[in-house]
Motif scaffolding. Sequence first.
Motif, PDB file in Angstrom:
ATOM      1  N   PHE A  16       0.830  -1.215   0.000  1.00  0.00           N
ATOM      2  CA  PHE A  16       0.000   0.000   0.000  1.00  0.00           C
ATOM      3  C   PHE A  16       0.854   1.250   0.000  1.00  0.00           C
ATOM      4  O   PHE A  16       0.550   2.233  -0.671  1.00  0.00           O
ATOM      5  CB  PHE A  16      -0.954   0.015   1.198  1.00  0.00           C
ATOM      6  N   ARG A  17       1.935   1.208   0.748  1.00  0.00           N
ATOM      7  CA  ARG A  17       2.855   2.352   0.770  1.00  0.00           C
ATOM      8  C   ARG A  17       3.343   2.658  -0.629  1.00  0.00           C
ATOM      9  O   ARG A  17       3.359   3.807  -1.081  1.00  0.00           O
ATOM     10  CB  ARG A  17       4.096   2.019   1.604  1.00  0.00           C
ATOM     11  N   LEU A  18       3.763   1.587  -1.322  1.00  0.00           N
ATOM     12  CA  LEU A  18       4.283   1.742  -2.683  1.00  0.00           C
ATOM     13  C   LEU A  18       3.216   2.336  -3.595  1.00  0.00           C
ATOM     14  O   LEU A  18       3.476   3.238  -4.397  1.00  0.00           O
ATOM     15  CB  LEU A  18       4.682   0.371  -3.242  1.00  0.00           C
ATOM     16  N   LEU A  19       2.027   1.804  -3.433  1.00  0.00           N
ATOM     17  CA  LEU A  19       0.917   2.261  -4.273  1.00  0.00           C
ATOM     18  C   LEU A  19       0.649   3.739  -4.060  1.00  0.00           C
ATOM     19  O   LEU A  19       0.511   4.521  -5.016  1.00  0.00           O
ATOM     20  CB  LEU A  19      -0.325   1.444  -3.897  1.00  0.00           C
ATOM     21  N   PHE A  20       0.592   4.164  -2.799  1.00  0.00           N
ATOM     22  CA  PHE A  20       0.305   5.569  -2.500  1.00  0.00           C
ATOM     23  C   PHE A  20       1.416   6.484  -3.002  1.00  0.00           C
ATOM     24  O   PHE A  20       1.150   7.556  -3.536  1.00  0.00           O
ATOM     25  CB  PHE A  20       0.095   5.783  -0.994  1.00  0.00           C
ATOM     26  N   GLU A  21       2.662   6.051  -2.822  1.00  0.00           N
ATOM     27  CA  GLU A  21       3.784   6.876  -3.303  1.00  0.00           C
ATOM     28  C   GLU A  21       3.671   7.083  -4.802  1.00  0.00           C
ATOM     29  O   GLU A  21       3.783   8.201  -5.308  1.00  0.00           O
ATOM     30  CB  GLU A  21       5.114   6.193  -2.997  1.00  0.00           C
ATOM     31  N   ALA A  22       3.468   5.965  -5.513  1.00  0.00           N
ATOM     32  CA  ALA A  22       3.396   6.047  -6.974  1.00  0.00           C
ATOM     33  C   ALA A  22       2.216   6.907  -7.406  1.00  0.00           C
ATOM     34  O   ALA A  22       2.339   7.744  -8.312  1.00  0.00           O
ATOM     35  CB  ALA A  22       3.269   4.643  -7.560  1.00  0.00           C
ATOM     36  N   ALA A  23       1.077   6.722  -6.743  1.00  0.00           N
ATOM     37  CA  ALA A  23      -0.119   7.499  -7.102  1.00  0.00           C
ATOM     38  C   ALA A  23       0.123   8.995  -6.934  1.00  0.00           C
ATOM     39  O   ALA A  23      -0.212   9.799  -7.800  1.00  0.00           O
ATOM     40  CB  ALA A  23      -1.301   7.058  -6.245  1.00  0.00           C
ATOM     41  N   PHE A  24       0.748   9.371  -5.826  1.00  0.00           N
ATOM     42  CA  PHE A  24       0.979  10.795  -5.608  1.00  0.00           C
ATOM     43  C   PHE A  24       2.007  11.369  -6.558  1.00  0.00           C
ATOM     44  O   PHE A  24       1.898  12.525  -6.983  1.00  0.00           O
ATOM     45  CB  PHE A  24       1.361  11.064  -4.151  1.00  0.00           C
ATOM     46  N   MET A  25       3.012  10.571  -6.886  1.00  0.00           N
ATOM     47  CA  MET A  25       3.996  11.082  -7.849  1.00  0.00           C
ATOM     48  C   MET A  25       3.328  11.312  -9.198  1.00  0.00           C
ATOM     49  O   MET A  25       3.619  12.288  -9.894  1.00  0.00           O
ATOM     50  CB  MET A  25       5.180  10.104  -7.981  1.00  0.00           C
ATOM     51  N   TYR A  26       2.402  10.435  -9.540  1.00  0.00           N
ATOM     52  CA  TYR A  26       1.683  10.601 -10.791  1.00  0.00           C
ATOM     53  C   TYR A  26       0.785  11.839 -10.749  1.00  0.00           C
ATOM     54  O   TYR A  26       0.714  12.621 -11.695  1.00  0.00           O
ATOM     55  CB  TYR A  26       0.856   9.344 -11.095  1.00  0.00           C
ATOM     56  N   ILE A  27       0.098  12.021  -9.610  1.00  0.00           N
ATOM     57  CA  ILE A  27      -0.768  13.203  -9.450  1.00  0.00           C
ATOM     58  C   ILE A  27       0.056  14.485  -9.582  1.00  0.00           C
ATOM     59  O   ILE A  27      -0.341  15.429 -10.263  1.00  0.00           O
ATOM     60  CB  ILE A  27      -1.494  13.176  -8.087  1.00  0.00           C
ATOM     61  N   PHE A  28       1.228  14.493  -8.964  1.00  0.00           N
ATOM     62  CA  PHE A  28       2.101  15.670  -9.070  1.00  0.00           C
ATOM     63  C   PHE A  28       2.453  15.947 -10.514  1.00  0.00           C
ATOM     64  O   PHE A  28       2.428  17.079 -10.985  1.00  0.00           O
ATOM     65  CB  PHE A  28       3.417  15.417  -8.307  1.00  0.00           C
ATOM     66  N   TYR A  29       2.781  14.847 -11.219  1.00  0.00           N
ATOM     67  CA  TYR A  29       3.185  15.007 -12.615  1.00  0.00           C
ATOM     68  C   TYR A  29       2.016  15.534 -13.456  1.00  0.00           C
ATOM     69  O   TYR A  29       2.202  16.366 -14.334  1.00  0.00           O
ATOM     70  CB  TYR A  29       3.693  13.679 -13.172  1.00  0.00           C
ATOM     71  N   MET A  30       0.807  15.044 -13.162  1.00  0.00           N
ATOM     72  CA  MET A  30      -0.375  15.484 -13.913  1.00  0.00           C
ATOM     73  C   MET A  30      -0.686  16.952 -13.637  1.00  0.00           C
ATOM     74  O   MET A  30      -0.981  17.712 -14.528  1.00  0.00           O
ATOM     75  CB  MET A  30      -1.601  14.652 -13.487  1.00  0.00           C
ATOM     76  N   LEU A  31      -0.604  17.333 -12.365  1.00  0.00           N
ATOM     77  CA  LEU A  31      -0.968  18.707 -12.011  1.00  0.00           C
ATOM     78  C   LEU A  31       0.112  19.714 -12.378  1.00  0.00           C
ATOM     79  O   LEU A  31      -0.191  20.834 -12.774  1.00  0.00           O
ATOM     80  CB  LEU A  31      -1.222  18.814 -10.500  1.00  0.00           C
TER      81      LEU A  31
END
Lengths: 242, 279
Positions: free
Chosen positions: B141-156
């Motif tokens: 879950f940690r990995l998933l959340f990290e990756a998700a947020f990095m993607y969100i940052f990249y999108m925004l």
Amino acid sequence: MDWGSLHAVLGGVNKHSTSIGKIWLTVLFVFRIMILVVAAEKVWGDEQQDFICNTLQPGCKNVCYDHFFPISHIRLWALQLIFVSTPALLVVMHVAYRRHEKKQQLRNGEKFDIEELKRTRFHIRGPLWWTYTSSIFFRVLFEAVFMYAFYFMYDGYKMPRLLKCSAWPCPNTVDCFVSRPTEKTMFTVFMLVVSAVCMLLNVTELCYLVVKVCVKEPRKTAQKEMHFLISLLVVLTKNCCI
Amino acid sequence: MNWAGLYAVLSGVNRHSTAIGRIWLSVIFIFRIMVLVVAAESVWGDERSAFTCNTQQPGCNSVCYDHFFPISHVRLWALQLILVTTPALLVAMHVAYQQHQEKKLLLLTGHGDPKHLEEVKKHKMRISGALWWTYVSSVAFRLLFEAAFMYIFYMLYPGYQMVRLVKCEAYPCPNTVDCFISRPTEKTVFTVFMLTASAICIVLNLAELVYLVVRACARRAHHSSNPSSAKSSFYGHKLSSEYKQNEINQLLTEQDGSLKDMLRRNPGLQEKGDRCSAC
């Protein structure tokens, strides 16, 4: 998580440090972190607000501020202090690992007191010596890197009163005035001096550790080294005479 | 409840983590949370007040700021750090449940004096059996959340870089308006720093996952070559009454020797030893 928590974490290292290490830690917390928090942050508090440019052009002030201050002094010092204090955590981790090993050894039948184990002080020998020395080396490296970064970014540690800016959208050249330049220069010099003192303490500690290990070498090795030094001296003297 | 409170909660989990898990926790608290609190928050402190647009049109400034910064970096990082650190609480809950089971067992077998109950709290749980699955899920879950947020940052904020100038055409701004961002270089430096720390944490989590899987496989191989060992497989059992008893026995054998030690040191306690078949 703030400077207080860092103090709590690093307080544990103090027990296993040399005397010079303890002095270094005190200098770090009292003369650098405390000064940063109680004084320097207030001096730099209005750095952008009171950075005034002689123009009505919107955006010129922002651009000029960004051009002359890519990273604020305060942030650089905060990063420097974080990086300089973290190698001590290597020592904390090594000590915790040694304690864990000792606990495993003692567990085989003998009675032991957990509190006493926690309070045991490990001498800086063997692998712990290497960890400790590496941590001091990294401290010195980080200090030097940040001092260089400061020098590189701010051309000589002095805060000027006036800066001339020609970045777009400023029209032609615009005069911009820095807030509290003298006070900032004083604090910059102070932090620089304390940083140099810390570097000196670290280098002294490094020398002390190396000398301690060399002195404690077995007599045989010391004699071998003595012979080597004497023969080296003889060779050098002969060359000088020729 | 602030970052210090979170630190207090997660320090308890530290005891039952692997070595890589402890390093991960230190990196999170020192290089991410601490940097966020002492440095990044002051960099972004004046992001709204110093966001200047080249217009006198009322409302244009607010609209443009909102258009280019739907969520501020600082808030995104705070959310990311909270979500990334909370799966460790699953492990804390599971450990608490196991300790509760042990205490119950001690009380049932008549060894419920405060000293033994304290020892249950103090000893370190081994990561095996059902706890292994909980621990691995928390790391996943940690990995998933990290990756998700990095993607969100990249999108925004494409490219992670903070630009000096943005051109805004949102109503009520007249035509196209130049808007200037405060401290873009400093913000870019900190964005890259936090990104690097996040990448390091991802690497640590992956390493921990691999370590756990390899260790479990090695243990399984060792057990299958030693069938006389009293330890059971690491798949969880269903909770029927006989399986519950098996689970309690499994707990007795798989704990880090503390109960066995206790009984070994105090042979008098073993009189009611029917439940201690695995000792």
